[in-house]
Design an enzyme around this catalytic site. Structure first.
Site, PDB file in Angstrom:
ATOM      1  N   HIS A   1       4.343  -3.993   1.279  1.00 21.47           N
ATOM      2  CA  HIS A   1       3.527  -2.844   1.693  1.00 21.47           C
ATOM      3  C   HIS A   1       2.080  -3.052   1.291  1.00 21.47           C
ATOM      4  O   HIS A   1       1.182  -2.422   1.828  1.00 21.47           O
ATOM      5  CB  HIS A   1       4.082  -1.529   1.115  1.00 21.47           C
ATOM      6  CG  HIS A   1       3.814  -1.341  -0.336  1.00 21.47           C
ATOM      7  ND1 HIS A   1       4.456  -2.078  -1.305  1.00 21.47           N
ATOM      8  CD2 HIS A   1       2.956  -0.527  -0.993  1.00 21.47           C
ATOM      9  CE1 HIS A   1       3.991  -1.704  -2.491  1.00 21.47           C
ATOM     10  NE2 HIS A   1       3.090  -0.768  -2.331  1.00 21.47           N
TER      11      HIS A   1
ATOM     12  N   LYS B   1       3.409 -10.068  -5.893  1.00 18.93           N
ATOM     13  CA  LYS B   1       3.004 -10.510  -7.240  1.00 18.93           C
ATOM     14  C   LYS B   1       4.168 -10.420  -8.194  1.00 18.93           C
ATOM     15  O   LYS B   1       4.929  -9.455  -8.177  1.00 18.93           O
ATOM     16  CB  LYS B   1       1.870  -9.580  -7.723  1.00 18.93           C
ATOM     17  CG  LYS B   1       1.193 -10.059  -8.963  1.00 18.93           C
ATOM     18  CD  LYS B   1       0.137 -11.093  -8.658  1.00 18.93           C
ATOM     19  CE  LYS B   1      -0.386 -11.771  -9.912  1.00 18.93           C
ATOM     20  NZ  LYS B   1       0.554 -12.792 -10.459  1.00 18.93           N
TER      21      LYS B   1
ATOM     22  N   LYS C   1       6.173  -1.260 -10.600  1.00 14.66           N
ATOM     23  CA  LYS C   1       5.206  -1.448 -11.679  1.00 14.66           C
ATOM     24  C   LYS C   1       3.777  -1.457 -11.131  1.00 14.66           C
ATOM     25  O   LYS C   1       2.910  -0.745 -11.619  1.00 14.66           O
ATOM     26  CB  LYS C   1       5.523  -2.804 -12.331  1.00 14.66           C
ATOM     27  CG  LYS C   1       4.845  -3.072 -13.624  1.00 14.66           C
ATOM     28  CD  LYS C   1       5.146  -4.485 -14.132  1.00 14.66           C
ATOM     29  CE  LYS C   1       6.593  -4.730 -14.476  1.00 14.66           C
ATOM     30  NZ  LYS C   1       6.809  -6.014 -15.205  1.00 14.66           N
TER      31      LYS C   1
ATOM     32  N   LYS D   1       9.163 -12.007  -7.414  1.00 12.91           N
ATOM     33  CA  LYS D   1       9.600 -12.660  -8.667  1.00 12.91           C
ATOM     34  C   LYS D   1      10.203 -13.998  -8.315  1.00 12.91           C
ATOM     35  O   LYS D   1      10.789 -14.174  -7.236  1.00 12.91           O
ATOM     36  CB  LYS D   1      10.655 -11.804  -9.367  1.00 12.91           C
ATOM     37  CG  LYS D   1      10.795 -12.107 -10.837  1.00 12.91           C
ATOM     38  CD  LYS D   1       9.669 -11.450 -11.602  1.00 12.91           C
ATOM     39  CE  LYS D   1       9.830 -11.484 -13.087  1.00 12.91           C
ATOM     40  NZ  LYS D   1       8.981 -10.495 -13.736  1.00 12.91           N
TER      41      LYS D   1
ATOM     42  N   SER E   1      -3.417  -9.819 -14.675  1.00 15.00           N
ATOM     43  CA  SER E   1      -3.288 -10.805 -13.594  1.00 15.00           C
ATOM     44  C   SER E   1      -4.144 -10.389 -12.400  1.00 15.00           C
ATOM     45  O   SER E   1      -4.759 -11.220 -11.731  1.00 15.00           O
ATOM     46  CB  SER E   1      -1.831 -10.904 -13.122  1.00 15.00           C
ATOM     47  OG  SER E   1      -1.111 -11.774 -13.956  1.00 15.00           O
TER      48      SER E   1
END
Ligand code: GLU
Length: 473
Positions: free
Chosen positions: A67, A72, A96, A108, A364
């Site tokens: 979305h 990430k 998160k 991931k 990050s």
């Protein structure tokens, strides 16, 4: 799935999601789309080991949601890696990022190896080959999917990834943004190493500064004097312990996988870390009591328990024995839905992973922005700010006829360095996220726990984004 778990890790995440979705009015189709993992890439590739033998490696990259782009999330090296786990962790990344307003989708990766059993050269070959596989399938890139460190990986692996990516995509000006958590010399940002632990500290500190919350838990306001137990002395656990100790809390228990130690007078995480490095074990630390199992630490008397290792460590079996008033989830998924129910019954506040450990991905994001802008934070404004502050201070001193102390002068004059800006951006992010989640929770007394409030906040943001985008026909 172990005996005490009724659900797989991914199913646990789905259960927590469903529990929260009931408090929203979103279309069931949108909720279904948010929950699903969009792309799952399972791969096998061979590597030649140092002894000449060939081993087939099992690895994954999961993109849970697009979305927002890029996706990430970290890459973990562990022999526990499996598809279900990577899917669960990728989903948590979506929620998160939404909670802390980092504009990424969740992803991931995982490689099913125990990194301790491989030489550095073998690990380099595995990491580079994994990256090449991701490139072949368009599963990595600054605008596509951006990995980072996770359990069992760090800046070294990220350097191998960026180097492999850049050599396969010659001339790509933003290649450094294909991965975060890199060494500074390879495009990393100052402040990334301690980011997750510092975020855990900022989040818990904000909770401990909330009068109504502390009153309900029977705790005094603030961090000072609180007793802390940390499970896991890796990057996240080590830095969490460090920031709590520096703020005046007492770290009374520390655990690593060979066992745990306790000292009511407090432990210094760095001394314990050095002891473990020297002796190969956390046990027998001078002045501390040994506990046989690392999970014993979870049951110690303390104000705040920080599980900072792996998932599912507090579950239906041991949650009843947790004595802490606050459980701060520094790891991803350390408490199962069964544990959440016990905590609600016992009045324990569980501060959930997908916001509390978001410091890593927040910084990050700062690193990725630095890579895309090709300039170090602070480079443009540091000198300007120092000159301006010097001028203002000079005027004040002249008009008042008084001089400030050298210490005050240094503080006022100081223009921001990269690390100052990163820490300050992280502090702001964690404070706002804590307040946002608490506001959702306070608005509806039927919401049973902070995790559900955090999920509601995440679902609302992701669903709004889908609703505004429209679904591609
Ligand atoms: N692996 C970390 C996490 O679970 C960081 C992810 C990132 O920086 O992308 O949040």
């Amino acid at each position: 799935m172990s005996a005490h778990q009724a659900y797989s890790f991914f199913q646990s995440v789905e259960r927590s999601f469903d529990k929260a979705a009931k408090f929203t009015n979103w279309d069931l189709g949108i909720l279904e789309q948010i929950k699903a993992c969009n792309s799952v890439y399972q791969m096998r590739f061979p590597i030649k080991k140092d002894d000449g033998s060939i081993e087939v490696i099992e690895a994954y990259r999961v993109q849970h949601s697009q979305h927002k782009s890029p996706c990430k999330g970290g890459i973990r090296f562990s022999d526990e890696v499996n598809q279900d786990e990577v899917m669960a962790l990728a989903s948590l990344m979506t929620y998160k990022c939404a909670i802390v307003n980092v504009p990424f989708g969740g992803g991931k990766g995982g490689i099913k190896i125990n990194p301790r059993k491989y030489s550095e050269y073998e690990l380099e070959k595995i990491t580079r080959r994994y990256t090449a596989e991701l490139v072949k399938k368009n599963f990595i890139g600054p605008g596509i999917d951006v990995p980072a460190p996770d359990y069992g990986t760090g800046p070294r692996e990220m350097a191998w990834i960026v180097d492999t990516y850049a050599s396969l995509r010659p001339g790509e000006i933003d290649a450094a943004g294909c991965v975060t958590g890199k060494p500074i010399t390879q495009g990393g940002v100052r402040g990334r190493t301690e980011a997750t632990g510092l975020g855990v500290f900022f989040g818990i500190r904000e909770v401990c500064n909330m009068e109504d919350v502390m009153k309900k838990l029977g705790l005094t306001l603030g961090i000072e004097g609180k007793t802390i137990v940390v499970q896991g002395l890796g990057n996240v656990g080590y830095h969490s312990a460090k920031f709590f100790r520096e703020a005046g809390a007492k770290v009374v228990g520390l655990a690593e996988y060979e066992g745990a130690i306790y000292n009511a007078d407090g432990l210094n995480e760095d001394d314990v870390f050095q002891h473990r490095k020297k002796t190969g074990s956390i046990l027998n630390f001078p002045g501390a009591t040994n506990l046989a199992k690392n999970t014993d630490a979870l049951e110690l008397e303390c104000d705040i328990l920080i599980p900072a290792a792996l998932e599912n460590v507090i579950n239906g079996d041991n949650a009843q024995r947790v004595k802490a008033k606050i459980v701060g989830e520094a790891a991803n998924g350390p408490c199962t839905p069964e544990a959440d129910e016990v905590f609600t019954q016992k009045g324990i506040l569980c501060v959930p992973d997908m916001y509390l450990n978001a410091g890593g991905v927040t910084v990050s994001y700062f690193e990725w922005l630095k890579n895309l802008s090709h300039v170090r934070y602070g480079r443009m404004e540091k000198r300007f700010t120092e000159n301006l502050n010097g001028h203002i201070l000079g005027q004040i001193e002249e008009l008042s006829g008084k001089k400030v102390s050298d210490k005050e002068r240094q503080f006022i004059m100081h223009g921001p360095e990269e690390q100052d800006l990163v820490h300050s951006g992280l502090e702001e992010t964690m404070i706002s996220a804590t307040r946002e989640i608490m506001a959702v929770w306070n608005a509806n007394p039927a919401i049973p726990d902070m995790r559900t409030a955090a999920y509601i906040s995440a679902i609302n943001k992701v669903a709004t984004s889908y609703a505004e985008l429209g679904i591609f026909p």
